[in-house]
Design a protein around this motif. Structure first.
Motif, PDB file in Angstrom:
ATOM      1  N   ALA A  98       0.859  -1.178   0.000  1.00  0.00           N
ATOM      2  CA  ALA A  98       0.000   0.000   0.000  1.00  0.00           C
ATOM      3  C   ALA A  98       0.890   1.221   0.000  1.00  0.00           C
ATOM      4  O   ALA A  98       1.985   1.197   0.532  1.00  0.00           O
ATOM      5  CB  ALA A  98      -0.900   0.011   1.242  1.00  0.00           C
TER       6      ALA A  98
ATOM      7  N   ALA B 206      -5.903  -7.038  -5.400  1.00  0.00           N
ATOM      8  CA  ALA B 206      -6.666  -5.797  -5.567  1.00  0.00           C
ATOM      9  C   ALA B 206      -7.063  -5.196  -4.229  1.00  0.00           C
ATOM     10  O   ALA B 206      -7.260  -3.979  -4.122  1.00  0.00           O
ATOM     11  CB  ALA B 206      -7.901  -6.059  -6.417  1.00  0.00           C
ATOM     12  N   ASP B 207      -7.182  -6.021  -3.184  1.00  0.00           N
ATOM     13  CA  ASP B 207      -7.564  -5.507  -1.865  1.00  0.00           C
ATOM     14  C   ASP B 207      -6.544  -4.523  -1.314  1.00  0.00           C
ATOM     15  O   ASP B 207      -6.873  -3.700  -0.461  1.00  0.00           O
ATOM     16  CB  ASP B 207      -7.731  -6.665  -0.869  1.00  0.00           C
ATOM     17  CG  ASP B 207      -8.966  -7.497  -1.164  1.00  0.00           C
ATOM     18  OD1 ASP B 207      -9.864  -7.003  -1.869  1.00  0.00           O
ATOM     19  OD2 ASP B 207      -9.031  -8.655  -0.687  1.00  0.00           O
ATOM     20  N   THR B 208      -5.318  -4.603  -1.783  1.00  0.00           N
ATOM     21  CA  THR B 208      -4.289  -3.663  -1.324  1.00  0.00           C
ATOM     22  C   THR B 208      -4.279  -2.388  -2.159  1.00  0.00           C
ATOM     23  O   THR B 208      -3.649  -1.403  -1.793  1.00  0.00           O
ATOM     24  CB  THR B 208      -2.880  -4.287  -1.419  1.00  0.00           C
ATOM     25  OG1 THR B 208      -2.540  -4.490  -2.802  1.00  0.00           O
ATOM     26  CG2 THR B 208      -2.802  -5.610  -0.675  1.00  0.00           C
ATOM     27  N   GLY B 209      -4.937  -2.445  -3.328  1.00  0.00           N
ATOM     28  CA  GLY B 209      -4.897  -1.314  -4.251  1.00  0.00           C
ATOM     29  C   GLY B 209      -3.686  -1.357  -5.159  1.00  0.00           C
ATOM     30  O   GLY B 209      -3.508  -0.492  -6.011  1.00  0.00           O
TER      31      GLY B 209
ATOM     32  N   GLU C 214      -1.649  -4.095  -7.569  1.00  0.00           N
ATOM     33  CA  GLU C 214      -1.749  -5.426  -8.155  1.00  0.00           C
ATOM     34  C   GLU C 214      -0.454  -5.777  -8.879  1.00  0.00           C
ATOM     35  O   GLU C 214      -0.267  -5.451 -10.052  1.00  0.00           O
ATOM     36  CB  GLU C 214      -2.942  -5.482  -9.103  1.00  0.00           C
ATOM     37  CG  GLU C 214      -4.271  -5.220  -8.383  1.00  0.00           C
ATOM     38  CD  GLU C 214      -5.446  -5.147  -9.340  1.00  0.00           C
ATOM     39  OE1 GLU C 214      -5.937  -6.218  -9.755  1.00  0.00           O
ATOM     40  OE2 GLU C 214      -5.845  -4.020  -9.684  1.00  0.00           O
TER      41      GLU C 214
ATOM     42  N   THR D 232      -1.859   0.292 -11.259  1.00  0.00           N
ATOM     43  CA  THR D 232      -1.406   0.392  -9.868  1.00  0.00           C
ATOM     44  C   THR D 232      -0.883   1.790  -9.556  1.00  0.00           C
ATOM     45  O   THR D 232       0.024   2.285 -10.236  1.00  0.00           O
ATOM     46  CB  THR D 232      -0.305  -0.660  -9.606  1.00  0.00           C
ATOM     47  OG1 THR D 232      -0.908  -1.954  -9.583  1.00  0.00           O
ATOM     48  CG2 THR D 232       0.400  -0.426  -8.299  1.00  0.00           C
TER      49      THR D 232
END
Length: 241
Positions: A14, A130-133, A135, A191
């Motif tokens: 992140a 994708a949950d971290t933003g 990829e 990203t």
């Protein structure tokens, strides 16, 4: 978020993590970095490439043993223009296009390592979802731990407008400048990273699709950042003549 050495933090899970790590290499995370090649020791002369006419590239020793024994890249750089190649992997062949015009010293190193078999029989050890933003699939460490490097570092080759769209090949690094080594990441979804990671090429559409399909299966523990559930092993990297 996995707690990893800075070598593995290179791609970050992140953007906020970048800020929290800062540049303090005495911090617990900073002690073991992603390129395991960030503590710049004395500079080591690089071999001259016969007939090479590229820019001068400096590859300082990083104070760590190389994960695989390799010679330093040639100096001046022995690459120019666009260089095509491919990675043979367990999810299929991934075509690569390397931009030696924009990132000559990085491409020079990557080609040198590839031609010495450095990437052969290695695994892509880290996936962020994708949950971290963010990829990305991170590769290039023969130890598979996120701490291995080639024993030297590479200067950053970035501009303020550097971006990371899907299909990008970019260098992993620690928060410290000029700390890239052999680890790189494949961006499989647009990203938002700060312009600090050298973009040195791209992968082809078939390769991107294969990485996206593997990434869709997530990590081994189901978390947003970890070892990919579908193993992506690099069998060899071939550079076209």
């Amino acid at each position: 978020m996995l707690k990893r050495p800075l070598a593995a933090l290179a791609t970050l899970a992140a953007v906020s993590l970048l800020a929290s790590c800062g540049d303090d290499e005495s911090s617990p995370d900073a002690g073991d970095s992603p390129a395991a090649s960030a503590s710049s020791g004395s500079e080591k002369a690089t071999p001259s490439a016969e007939g090479a006419s590229g820019p001068t590239c400096v590859y300082p020793q990083d104070g760590q043993p190389a994960a695989k024994d390799v010679e330093l890249p040639p100096n001046p750089a022995a690459v120019k223009g666009t260089i095509e190649g491919s990675m043979a992997t367990t999810i299929g062949d991934i075509g690569i296009s390397l931009d030696a015009k924009a990132s000559p010293c990085t491409v020079n190193s990557f080609v040198s390592l590839a031609e010495q078999g450095y990437f052969d029989d290695t695994t892509c050890h880290r996936l962020t979802t994708a949950d971290t933003g963010i990829e990305v699939l991170q590769c290039g460490d023969p130890t598979g731990t996120g701490t291995g490097g080639p024993g030297y570092t590479i200067e950053d080759e970035v501009t303020p407008d550097t971006t990371y769209p899907a299909g990008t090949l970019a260098m992993a690094k620690t928060p410290a400048p000029d700390s890239g080594g052999s680890q790189f990441f494949i961006v499989y979804g647009d990203t938002p990273l700060p312009p600090e990671y050298t973009v040195f090429g791209s992968i082809d559409e078939a390769g991107l699709k294969a990485v996206q399909e593997a990434a869709a299966e997530g990590t081994t523990d189901g978390g947003p950042d970890g070892q990919p559930k579908v193993a992506v092993d690099i069998e060899s990297v071939t550079i076209d003549d």
